[in-house]
Design a protein around this motif. Structure first.
Motif, short mmCIF file in Angstrom:
data_model
loop_
_atom_site.label_atom_id
_atom_site.label_comp_id
_atom_site.label_asym_id
_atom_site.label_seq_id
_atom_site.Cartn_x
_atom_site.Cartn_y
_atom_site.Cartn_z
N PRO A 271 50.59 39.06 36.92
CA PRO A 271 50.08 39.61 35.66
C PRO A 271 49.10 38.66 34.98
N GLU A 272 48.03 39.21 34.45
CA GLU A 272 46.99 38.45 33.77
C GLU A 272 47.23 38.49 32.26
N PRO A 273 47.60 37.32 31.66
CA PRO A 273 47.93 37.30 30.22
C PRO A 273 46.80 37.80 29.34
N ALA A 274 45.55 37.53 29.72
CA ALA A 274 44.42 37.91 28.87
C ALA A 274 44.19 39.42 28.84
N TYR A 275 44.84 40.15 29.75
CA TYR A 275 44.73 41.61 29.77
C TYR A 275 46.10 42.26 29.68
N HIS A 276 46.94 41.70 28.80
CA HIS A 276 48.24 42.29 28.48
C HIS A 276 49.10 42.53 29.73
N GLY A 277 49.04 41.57 30.66
CA GLY A 277 49.90 41.65 31.83
C GLY A 277 49.39 42.53 32.95
N LEU A 278 48.12 42.92 32.90
CA LEU A 278 47.55 43.72 33.99
C LEU A 278 47.57 42.91 35.28
N THR A 279 47.99 43.52 36.37
CA THR A 279 47.92 42.91 37.69
C THR A 279 46.72 43.50 38.40
N PHE A 280 45.71 42.67 38.68
CA PHE A 280 44.47 43.17 39.27
C PHE A 280 44.68 43.77 40.65
N ALA A 281 45.63 43.23 41.41
CA ALA A 281 45.89 43.77 42.75
C ALA A 281 46.29 45.23 42.70
N ALA A 282 46.83 45.67 41.56
CA ALA A 282 47.22 47.07 41.41
C ALA A 282 46.01 48.00 41.38
N LEU A 283 44.82 47.43 41.22
CA LEU A 283 43.60 48.24 41.20
C LEU A 283 43.08 48.54 42.59
N ALA B 118 40.15 45.41 43.29
CA ALA B 118 40.84 44.32 42.59
C ALA B 118 39.94 43.12 42.39
N PHE B 119 39.33 42.64 43.47
CA PHE B 119 38.49 41.45 43.36
C PHE B 119 37.28 41.72 42.47
N THR B 120 36.63 42.85 42.64
CA THR B 120 35.43 43.17 41.87
C THR B 120 35.73 43.21 40.38
N PHE B 121 36.84 43.84 40.01
CA PHE B 121 37.20 43.92 38.59
C PHE B 121 37.55 42.55 38.04
N HIS B 122 38.26 41.73 38.83
CA HIS B 122 38.61 40.40 38.35
C HIS B 122 37.36 39.56 38.18
N ALA B 123 36.45 39.60 39.15
CA ALA B 123 35.23 38.81 39.09
C ALA B 123 34.38 39.18 37.88
N THR B 124 34.43 40.45 37.50
CA THR B 124 33.67 40.91 36.33
C THR B 124 34.40 40.59 35.04
N ALA B 125 35.66 41.02 34.95
CA ALA B 125 36.41 40.95 33.69
C ALA B 125 36.85 39.54 33.34
N VAL B 126 37.04 38.68 34.35
CA VAL B 126 37.46 37.30 34.09
C VAL B 126 36.34 36.32 34.48
N GLY B 127 35.80 36.47 35.69
CA GLY B 127 34.79 35.53 36.16
C GLY B 127 33.54 35.52 35.31
N LEU B 128 32.90 36.67 35.14
CA LEU B 128 31.68 36.72 34.33
C LEU B 128 32.00 36.51 32.86
N ARG B 129 33.13 36.99 32.42
CA ARG B 129 33.52 36.79 31.02
C ARG B 129 33.59 35.31 30.67
N ASP B 130 34.23 34.51 31.54
CA ASP B 130 34.53 33.13 31.20
C ASP B 130 33.54 32.11 31.78
#
Length: 428
Positions: free
Chosen positions: A242-254, A258-270
């Motif tokens: 679970p990703e704390p910054a997204y209220h416990g969302l688990t990206f693998a569940a996507l 999964a990787f594309t959303f994480h790279a966008t929502a966390v990687g590009l964000r931060d």
């Protein structure tokens, strides 16, 4: 278009773009906007919770930049992708969701000098490290993997030497170890090779090179096969936990995204390694002619390499498309349409002859780039690989008596004539 899968050149022109719904513009507009108006408060909340796909802020997503990522993903046969500010940024973006303190990547020793420096020094500031191996020695690759390894990294056609990697063998090693295989496909492009078809998990590109093709853009792209099971082990908590910054969302569940959303929502964000929309637009236009350009690049490179191999003063030519190359048979399996347009030439006159050759050429441009429509030359030992130790230079194929050629799309007779006069002036 029909229901059948479009061909490469059709995808290169159409993938990722549709006529603009507001104006009917056929070429995708440059969406030069930092932010996007939400329909209402609920729409905004759903976007920020990743419950709905859309545009928030251009550090994260931008319609023009997304079109580029989607076009490259289509050409590579990938599930999704992200575009970012450079090829080096793409490499960090690929590693970021996978790595953590004390984790390592097993990497080919035959890489672009800047990548070797990035992996040798810069990533250590994140607490990561790299183990460099000769990827022709598959036993050494397997032996280098330990409990802290999180990925294997290589290039399809190695820069600068033009060596072709056995991607199928590398993928088998990665699968056995439960690791993603990351392949830099910059020098091959998806026109020559789609690494995902050979078992790669992630593919990275410097869009600066052949994708754009005209020396106007600095950019990078990462695409994901969507086939790796990030939850199969506890090695990739950024994706499987679970990703704390997204209220416990688990990206693998996507699933495959999964990787594309994480790279966008966390990687590009931060990390903020964002590509600007004008650069994305240039790359989209460049890709439209990628197949046409690569066909000429390869034909010219083969002719030039064959001519150089016969010329006096030449110690060696590393082009994998030559029958004399130890990579010739492998190239027919990995890059069947040709061995690319990048290779090195070793001069009998050594370092001094290389410098004289570079200074004597008239058609070739002396630049720290490759993949341009123009023919380019550089002396790696004194430039792109200068920061490396002598042993590292040798392993990377950048010895002091070596020049790197990036063969352009000019008339091949003119390319050869320029090399001939340059070599004569250099005494080679």
């Amino acid at each position: 278009m029909s229901d059948k899968t479009p061909g490469f050149d059709t995808l290169a022109v159409h993938a990722g773009t549709e006529p603009d719904p507001a104006t009917g513009a056929r070429q995708i507009p440059i969406y030069q906007s930092t932010s996007y108006v939400f329909r209402d408060a609920d729409h905004a909340a759903r976007l920020f919770n990743l419950e709905e796909v859309g545009f928030i802020y251009s550090r994260l997503t931008n319609p023009t930049v997304n079109a580029l990522a989607n076009r490259v993903a289509a050409l590579e046969g990938a599930a999704g992708g992200i575009a970012c500010s450079s090829g080096h940024a793409a490499q960090i973006m690929a590693l970021f969701p996978l790595m953590g303190p004390d984790c390592n990547v097993v990497s080919s020793s035959r890489l672009y000098g800047g990548t070797i420096t990035q992996f040798s020094h810069t990533i250590r500031r994140f607490g990561w490290s790299a183990t460099f191996v000769d990827t022709d020695d598959l036993d050494a690759v397997e032996a280098a993997i330990d409990e802290n390894t999180r990925a294997i990294f290589c290039e399809t056609i190695a820069n600068p030497g033009g060596y072709v990697t056995d991607l199928d063998a590398m993928a088998k090693i990665a699968d056995k170890a439960g690791l993603p295989l990351i392949v830099d496909n910059t020098t091959a492009t998806p026109w020559l090779c789609r690494p995902i078809d050979h078992g790669a998990t992630l593919v990275v590109h410097s869009a600066t090179k052949y994708l754009t093709g005209n020396g106007t853009v600095t950019g990078g792209v990462v695409v994901d096969s969507g086939k790796f099971d990030w939850s199969a082990s506890d090695k990739f908590p950024s994706l499987s936990q679970p990703e704390p910054a997204y209220h416990g969302l688990t990206f693998a569940a996507l699933g495959e995204m999964a990787f594309t959303f994480h790279a966008t929502a966390v990687g590009l964000r931060d990390l903020g390694m964002t590509l600007n929309p004008q650069a994305a637009h240039y790359s989209l236009m460049g890709i439209e002619t990628l197949g046409l350009r690569m066909e000429r690049h390869v034909a010219n490179a083969r002719a030039v390499a064959e001519w150089l191999e016969k010329r006096s003063g030449i110690e060696a030519v590393t082009y994998a498309g030559l029958e004399s190359s130890p990579y010739y048979e492998r190239s027919k399996a990995i890059v069947p349409k040709g061995a690319g347009a990048l290779f090195t030439v070793a001069l009998e006159g050594g370092y001094d002859a290389c410098v004289k050759l570079v200074d004597s050429l008239k058609l070739f441009s002396h630049v720290a780039n490759l993949g341009d429509t123009r023919s380019l030359i550089i002396h790696p030992a004194s430039t792109t690989h200068r920061q490396l130790e002598a042993e590292q230079q040798m392993r990377a194929g950048a010895a002091p008596n070596v020049v790197r050629l990036s063969i352009g799309i000019e008339d091949v007779d003119d390319i050869i004539a320029d090399l001939d006069q340059g070599l004569s002036a250099a005494g080679a």
